[in-house]
Write a protein that holds these residues in place. Structure first.
Motif, PDB file in Angstrom:
ATOM      1  N   VAL A 265      52.396  68.073  30.498  1.00  0.00           N
ATOM      2  CA  VAL A 265      52.136  67.017  29.518  1.00  0.00           C
ATOM      3  C   VAL A 265      50.930  67.427  28.680  1.00  0.00           C
ATOM      4  CG1 VAL A 265      51.624  64.563  29.209  1.00  0.00           C
ATOM      5  CG2 VAL A 265      52.991  65.313  31.171  1.00  0.00           C
ATOM      6  N   PRO A 266      50.969  67.206  27.361  1.00  0.00           N
ATOM      7  CA  PRO A 266      49.771  67.499  26.565  1.00  0.00           C
ATOM      8  C   PRO A 266      48.546  66.846  27.197  1.00  0.00           C
ATOM      9  CG  PRO A 266      51.600  66.931  25.115  1.00  0.00           C
ATOM     10  CD  PRO A 266      52.078  66.687  26.520  1.00  0.00           C
ATOM     11  N   ALA A 267      47.469  67.617  27.343  1.00  0.00           N
ATOM     12  CA  ALA A 267      46.306  67.167  28.102  1.00  0.00           C
ATOM     13  C   ALA A 267      45.763  65.823  27.604  1.00  0.00           C
ATOM     14  CB  ALA A 267      45.209  68.235  28.038  1.00  0.00           C
ATOM     15  N   ALA A 268      45.789  65.610  26.303  1.00  0.00           N
ATOM     16  CA  ALA A 268      45.226  64.376  25.752  1.00  0.00           C
ATOM     17  C   ALA A 268      46.094  63.161  26.060  1.00  0.00           C
ATOM     18  CB  ALA A 268      45.063  64.516  24.234  1.00  0.00           C
ATOM     19  N   ARG A 269      47.336  63.380  26.518  1.00  0.00           N
ATOM     20  CA  ARG A 269      48.264  62.260  26.730  1.00  0.00           C
ATOM     21  C   ARG A 269      48.658  62.104  28.206  1.00  0.00           C
ATOM     22  NH1 ARG A 269      53.070  62.841  22.528  1.00  0.00           N
ATOM     23  NH2 ARG A 269      53.136  60.544  22.753  1.00  0.00           N
ATOM     24  N   ILE A 270      48.008  62.843  29.079  1.00  0.00           N
ATOM     25  CA  ILE A 270      48.454  62.851  30.472  1.00  0.00           C
ATOM     26  C   ILE A 270      48.205  61.498  31.152  1.00  0.00           C
ATOM     27  CG2 ILE A 270      46.323  63.767  31.502  1.00  0.00           C
ATOM     28  CD1 ILE A 270      48.192  65.579  33.229  1.00  0.00           C
ATOM     29  N   ASP A 271      47.119  60.828  30.836  1.00  0.00           N
ATOM     30  CA  ASP A 271      46.872  59.515  31.448  1.00  0.00           C
ATOM     31  C   ASP A 271      47.934  58.503  31.018  1.00  0.00           C
ATOM     32  OD1 ASP A 271      44.640  60.379  32.818  1.00  0.00           O
ATOM     33  OD2 ASP A 271      43.237  59.790  31.239  1.00  0.00           O
ATOM     34  N   ALA A 272      48.333  58.578  29.752  1.00  0.00           N
ATOM     35  CA  ALA A 272      49.375  57.675  29.258  1.00  0.00           C
ATOM     36  C   ALA A 272      50.702  57.962  29.956  1.00  0.00           C
ATOM     37  CB  ALA A 272      49.523  57.818  27.750  1.00  0.00           C
ATOM     38  N   PHE A 273      50.996  59.245  30.171  1.00  0.00           N
ATOM     39  CA  PHE A 273      52.237  59.617  30.862  1.00  0.00           C
ATOM     40  C   PHE A 273      52.248  59.049  32.276  1.00  0.00           C
ATOM     41  CE2 PHE A 273      54.595  62.230  33.802  1.00  0.00           C
ATOM     42  CZ  PHE A 273      55.812  62.433  33.162  1.00  0.00           C
ATOM     43  N   VAL A 274      51.163  59.260  33.007  1.00  0.00           N
ATOM     44  CA  VAL A 274      51.099  58.796  34.398  1.00  0.00           C
ATOM     45  C   VAL A 274      51.190  57.276  34.458  1.00  0.00           C
ATOM     46  CG1 VAL A 274      49.613  58.633  36.440  1.00  0.00           C
ATOM     47  CG2 VAL A 274      49.870  60.829  35.239  1.00  0.00           C
ATOM     48  N   ALA A 275      50.574  56.582  33.511  1.00  0.00           N
ATOM     49  CA  ALA A 275      50.613  55.118  33.511  1.00  0.00           C
ATOM     50  C   ALA A 275      52.044  54.617  33.352  1.00  0.00           C
ATOM     51  CB  ALA A 275      49.727  54.574  32.399  1.00  0.00           C
ATOM     52  N   VAL A 276      52.813  55.232  32.446  1.00  0.00           N
ATOM     53  CA  VAL A 276      54.197  54.807  32.237  1.00  0.00           C
ATOM     54  C   VAL A 276      55.063  55.189  33.431  1.00  0.00           C
ATOM     55  CG1 VAL A 276      56.247  55.053  30.791  1.00  0.00           C
ATOM     56  CG2 VAL A 276      53.983  54.897  29.735  1.00  0.00           C
ATOM     57  N   ALA A 277      54.840  56.372  33.980  1.00  0.00           N
ATOM     58  CA  ALA A 277      55.607  56.786  35.159  1.00  0.00           C
ATOM     59  C   ALA A 277      55.362  55.837  36.319  1.00  0.00           C
ATOM     60  CB  ALA A 277      55.233  58.216  35.552  1.00  0.00           C
ATOM     61  N   ARG A 278      54.104  55.492  36.526  1.00  0.00           N
ATOM     62  CA  ARG A 278      53.755  54.534  37.595  1.00  0.00           C
ATOM     63  C   ARG A 278      54.438  53.186  37.365  1.00  0.00           C
ATOM     64  NH1 ARG A 278      48.788  53.740  36.265  1.00  0.00           N
ATOM     65  NH2 ARG A 278      47.956  55.585  37.335  1.00  0.00           N
ATOM     66  N   GLU A 279      54.351  52.699  36.162  1.00  0.00           N
ATOM     67  CA  GLU A 279      54.963  51.413  35.810  1.00  0.00           C
ATOM     68  C   GLU A 279      56.482  51.456  36.035  1.00  0.00           C
ATOM     69  OE1 GLU A 279      56.038  49.570  31.515  1.00  0.00           O
ATOM     70  OE2 GLU A 279      53.909  50.071  31.798  1.00  0.00           O
ATOM     71  N   THR A 280      57.102  52.562  35.683  1.00  0.00           N
ATOM     72  CA  THR A 280      58.548  52.714  35.864  1.00  0.00           C
ATOM     73  C   THR A 280      58.924  52.685  37.335  1.00  0.00           C
ATOM     74  OG1 THR A 280      58.699  54.039  33.839  1.00  0.00           O
ATOM     75  CG2 THR A 280      60.519  54.231  35.417  1.00  0.00           C
ATOM     76  N   LEU A 281      58.182  53.413  38.146  1.00  0.00           N
ATOM     77  CA  LEU A 281      58.476  53.480  39.578  1.00  0.00           C
ATOM     78  C   LEU A 281      58.249  52.133  40.254  1.00  0.00           C
ATOM     79  CD1 LEU A 281      56.845  56.961  40.233  1.00  0.00           C
ATOM     80  CD2 LEU A 281      59.291  56.440  40.321  1.00  0.00           C
ATOM     81  N   GLN A 282      57.218  51.422  39.837  1.00  0.00           N
ATOM     82  CA  GLN A 282      56.961  50.087  40.409  1.00  0.00           C
ATOM     83  C   GLN A 282      58.094  49.126  40.067  1.00  0.00           C
ATOM     84  OE1 GLN A 282      53.124  49.421  38.606  1.00  0.00           O
ATOM     85  NE2 GLN A 282      51.988  50.056  40.435  1.00  0.00           N
ATOM     86  N   ALA A 283      58.610  49.236  38.848  1.00  0.00           N
ATOM     87  CA  ALA A 283      59.712  48.355  38.445  1.00  0.00           C
ATOM     88  C   ALA A 283      61.007  48.719  39.156  1.00  0.00           C
ATOM     89  CB  ALA A 283      59.905  48.429  36.928  1.00  0.00           C
ATOM     90  N   MET A 284      61.206  50.003  39.405  1.00  0.00           N
ATOM     91  CA  MET A 284      62.419  50.440  40.101  1.00  0.00           C
ATOM     92  C   MET A 284      62.440  49.976  41.551  1.00  0.00           C
ATOM     93  SD  MET A 284      62.713  54.405  38.770  1.00  0.00           S
ATOM     94  CE  MET A 284      64.177  54.804  39.743  1.00  0.00           C
ATOM     95  N   PHE A 285      61.258  49.993  42.199  1.00  0.00           N
ATOM     96  CA  PHE A 285      61.208  49.744  43.636  1.00  0.00           C
ATOM     97  C   PHE A 285      60.104  48.728  43.971  1.00  0.00           C
ATOM     98  CE2 PHE A 285      62.563  54.228  43.070  1.00  0.00           C
ATOM     99  CZ  PHE A 285      63.882  54.075  43.481  1.00  0.00           C
ATOM    100  N   PRO A 286      60.357  47.426  43.730  1.00  0.00           N
ATOM    101  CA  PRO A 286      59.375  46.409  44.127  1.00  0.00           C
ATOM    102  C   PRO A 286      59.212  46.356  45.641  1.00  0.00           C
ATOM    103  CG  PRO A 286      61.432  45.393  43.402  1.00  0.00           C
ATOM    104  CD  PRO A 286      61.527  46.846  43.072  1.00  0.00           C
ATOM    105  N   THR A 287      60.251  46.799  46.364  1.00  0.00           N
ATOM    106  CA  THR A 287      60.166  47.005  47.810  1.00  0.00           C
ATOM    107  C   THR A 287      60.812  48.349  48.112  1.00  0.00           C
ATOM    108  OG1 THR A 287      62.298  45.951  48.283  1.00  0.00           O
ATOM    109  CG2 THR A 287      60.347  44.536  48.279  1.00  0.00           C
TER     110      THR A 287
END
Length: 496
Positions: A265-287
């Motif tokens: 991931v472009p270094a300047a955008r890596i935090d944004a990438f991880v935030a969206v990935a985290r949000e996606t995984l949380q929505a996929m698996f609430p349990t």
């Protein structure tokens, strides 16, 4: 006894060798099958699957512990239908001989290349898609006119036993024979003198399979795996990229040979990438622990291996983020479930940097220049697939041109597998040979050249002595012409 209960079936090297000889004898006695019989065998194999969908889904779910039923239906069964239908509809066309030197036919010289079946094909299946990845190569082998023996994975024994039992209801054993048993049976199976051996699995086992086949000079197709890199290009839609990559990583609990393994991931955008990935995984698996849509590790060994990779990375300084639901203790040995995990600050001292993960873990790496990404990917074994997220621009085309992989997918998981006619296979350590579509027909065929001459003179007999003076003169002239033509081409190239 239910359809998915295991039974004891004694399999020996002698019994497998005997079955191979029976299949080969039937193949020789009956000759190459016509298009109707090839299609009939394909149809019977499809019927075996489609008549027993619920039993197969149940067996695979029990083998894994927890495996989503809809996931099994989509990946195992729906995923094979279009490829099989494409093969079935084109086999008549693929069987036709190719005529060569057509103008020479009027003078009595006839030449054609005829696709002929090899004989008996052995297929060794994997555990991660234990049905799909034996049915598809068997269909390709049937299309090419062969008999088939399948060794099912011992890691998914209920699926294996169901396939073995059902195969006898739809096929004579001289057409299709399904073998079950442990690693010792697999080793003996790989050592049989098949006419072709097809293996899907890990590179480490692929080495052993190829070594065993080499003793009998058996040609092999190896469908392996590797660490599939993902590049989020400079022009990518970050939310779409992070969402789709996170989703792709979690298919079958990450136990897929084409899963995204590590992401640049472009270094300047890596935090944004991880935030969206985290949000996606949380929505996929609430349990997770009690969630039937979260796929377990297939067995204790794979569970412990993936947990070990995470802990090794943690101990060596990686940032480890476990996307676990609140109140759930993960990893959970009882259900063999590991929370989706994001790793950062991974270096080459960590095992996960070189070992295929095959679990719900995604490594995220920053980059400043695309040239650095290309250098990193090229310094490692060629993967089964490389992923690019972003527009089809010069950066993407340059990346494709400068790297090597079995396939390339842009903006979606496993997009390289969408066309039914497209060959699927790896390169280098990720595989050898390909199948799907005509590539599968070709893999299990021998293209035999048949040439006949009714000319009143011999063409090739001129290579026998005595050699007349006229032959020496024409040979010298032909060589001079070829020499001049070649050097004219080289000169034109230099002058450019």
């Amino acid at each position: 006894m239910t359809t998915t209960e295991q039974v004891t079936v004694t399999v020996t090297a002698e019994s497998m060798s005997s079955m191979l000889e029976r299949q080969r004898a039937a193949f020789v006695a009956d000759g190459p099958p016509d298009v109707a019989l090839r299609r009939n065998r394909i149809d019977r194999l499809m019927a075996l699957v489609l008549d027993n969908v619920d039993d197969f889904v149940d067996a695979m779910g029990r083998d894994f512990g927890t495996r989503p039923k809809q996931g099994s239906l989509f990946t195992e069964i729906m995923g094979m239908i279009s490829v099989i239908e494409h093969t079935r509809s084109h086999v008549g066309q693929w069987m036709k001989p190719q005529r060569l030197m057509r103008p020479a036919r009027m003078f009595g010289l006839r030449a054609e290349v005829e696709p002929t079946p090899l004989g008996v094909v052995g297929v060794i299946g994997p555990w991660n898609f234990p049905l799909n990845l034996v049915v598809l190569p068997a269909v390709a082998a049937f299309a090419a006119g062969n008999r088939v023996m399948i060794k099912m994975s011992e890691v998914t024994p209920r699926t294996a036993e169901l396939m073995r039992r059902l195969s006898a209801e739809y096929f004579e054993q001289t057409e299709l024979c399904v073998v079950t048993g442990g690693a010792d049976v697999a080793a003996e199976f790989a050592a049989l003198p098949f006419d072709h051996l097809f293996f899907t699995g890990s590179p480490s086992v692929g080495v052993l399979v190829q070594r065993a086949a080499a003793a009998n000079l058996v040609p092999v197709t190896l469908e392996l795996g590797g660490k599939n890199p993902v590049v989020v290009g400079p022009g990518a839609d970050m939310r779409r990229a992070a969402t789709r990559i996170a989703q792709g990583r979690m298919i079958n609990g990450g136990q897929v040979c084409v899963c995204p393994d590590y992401v640049f991931v472009p270094a300047a955008r890596i935090d944004a990438f991880v935030a969206v990935a985290r949000e996606t995984l949380q929505a996929m698996f609430p349990t997770i622990v009690a969630n039937d849509d979260f796929c377990s590790s297939v067995n204790e060994a794979n569970f412990e291996r993936v947990v070990g990779l995470i802990e090794d990375a943690r101990a060596k300084g990686a940032r480890v983020e476990s996307v676990a639901p609140a109140g759930e203790s993960l990893p959970d040995p009882g259900t063999r479930k590991i929370a989706p995990t994001i790793l950062r600050d991974v270096d080459d001292s960590m095992l996960i940097a070189s070992e295929e993960t095959f679990g719900p873990v995604l490594t995220v790496r920053p980059y400043e220049k695309l040239a650095d990404v290309v250098e990193y990917v090229n310094a490692r074994p060629a993967p089964l697939v490389t992923y690019w997220f972003g527009p089809d621009d010069d950066d993407f085309r340059s990346f494709v041109r400068q790297t090597r992989s079995g396939g390339v997918a842009r903006n979606d998981f496993a997009a390289q597998m969408i066309p039914s006619a497209a060959p699927f296979g790896g390169v280098g350590r990720s595989g050898m040979g390909a199948y799907h579509g005509k590539a599968g027909f070709d893999a299990f065929s021998h293209y035999r050249t048949v040439v006949g001459s009714d000319l009143p003179f011999t063409i090739t007999g001129r290579a026998a002595p005595p050699f007349p003076l006229t032959m020496r003169a024409t040979t010298a002239l032909a060589l001079r012409i070829a020499h001049r033509r070649t050097h004219r081409r080289l000169s034109r190239l230099r002058n450019r």
